[in-house]
Design an enzyme around this catalytic site. Sequence first.
Site, PDB file in Angstrom:
ATOM      1  N   LYS A 116       0.827  -1.218   0.000  1.00 47.01           N
ATOM      2  CA  LYS A 116       0.000   0.000   0.000  1.00 47.01           C
ATOM      3  C   LYS A 116       0.857   1.262   0.000  1.00 47.01           C
ATOM      4  CE  LYS A 116      -4.438  -1.684   1.325  1.00 47.01           C
ATOM      5  NZ  LYS A 116      -5.517  -1.770   2.299  1.00 47.01           N
ATOM      6  N   LYS A 197      -7.168 -11.103  -7.772  1.00 50.35           N
ATOM      7  CA  LYS A 197      -8.479 -11.264  -7.142  1.00 50.35           C
ATOM      8  C   LYS A 197      -9.397 -10.091  -7.510  1.00 50.35           C
ATOM      9  CE  LYS A 197      -9.048  -9.647  -2.426  1.00 50.35           C
ATOM     10  NZ  LYS A 197      -8.798  -9.657  -1.021  1.00 50.35           N
ATOM     11  N   LYS A 200     -12.664  -4.353  -5.003  1.00 45.53           N
ATOM     12  CA  LYS A 200     -13.590  -3.230  -5.072  1.00 45.53           C
ATOM     13  C   LYS A 200     -12.868  -1.920  -5.294  1.00 45.53           C
ATOM     14  CE  LYS A 200     -14.230  -3.477  -0.050  1.00 45.53           C
ATOM     15  NZ  LYS A 200     -15.166  -3.655   1.019  1.00 45.53           N
TER      16      LYS A 200
END
Length: 331
Positions: A116, A197, A200
């Site tokens: 991140k 994967k 969202k």
Amino acid sequence: MSQRKGKTIFSAVQPSGDITIGNYFGAVKNWTQLQSDFNCIFALADLHALTIRKDAEEFKQKTLEAYALLLACGIDLKKSLFFIQSQVNTHCQLAWMLACHTGFGELARMTQFKDKSNSHSGNVNCGLFSYPVLMLSDILLYRADFVPVGQDQKQHLELTRTVTERFNFLYGPTFTVPEPYIKSGAKIKSLKDPTKKMSKSDPDLNSRIELLDSPDEIVNKVKRAVTDSESHVKYGANKDGLNNLMTIYSCTTGKTFDEIEKEFDGKGYGEFKSAVAEALIEHLAPIQNRFSEIIKDKGYIEKCYKDSAEEALNISNETLNEVKKKIGFIL
Ligand code: TRP
């Protein structure tokens, strides 16, 4: 929540972005099934979501919608507790105490932090760094025995166990050492890059199907899903796109891969994709209908989250007080 049913399960999901069929088949559906066998405690981790900058109005709306949508998915407040993390003030308090028992080096090793920090290089804040400490506070406050986690949270759970054991060693047995709950749901991949994967937060809307997508959106997204140059509906190596669609079809219809292969024997990908879209639309319709009922009734939603927060506060305060006593704070 009804009386305790033995072992406790804790899990949480962030209210950022819209819940996808990946979240649903991978986690949320599993949660609803655990409710009869465990004392389940679920949270909307809005404090965690703050690690990424938000527009306040939109954040509020998304949190409310996510709460209503998870109720529509089948979280049952007669069986489980389902609260909004920021409404229960014990979480931040315990997080501070546990941060003082977690190594800088331990947090710096977390792969999610490293990933991140790269993907959000413009806002590498301290919350992003200490995120796992808040997560372990969520879990420990309710003395959870099990935490259903996906691959991406496994390292955080290992850290939780390390810090828990450290605390119990220093102050005497205080916390239950939580275990991962392995029986996880299906792993749904991105429709555009089926090696990753379904996420969202993917900028490409066509990569995911959200639970509130309209039938037209579902048809279009499935139609555009990446497959391969073959045409037989057969699960196999190097066919990630088709495998993913077969997984989705299996999740929505309950059919096995064998049954799906037989059903589409001699038929092409086009026909299969139509069937996948159809099955998804049918599967999501009852959730969407329940959601539109619930979201209209703001009073009901408010009562649900307020009652849940109150109960969560009662439970977690007991743990927090024990911790404070052991640490030596004056109570
Ligand atoms: N960090 C988790 C996620 O992003 C959400 C979460 C917060 C969580 N607290 C937790 C998951 C405690 C399991 C247990 O998906």
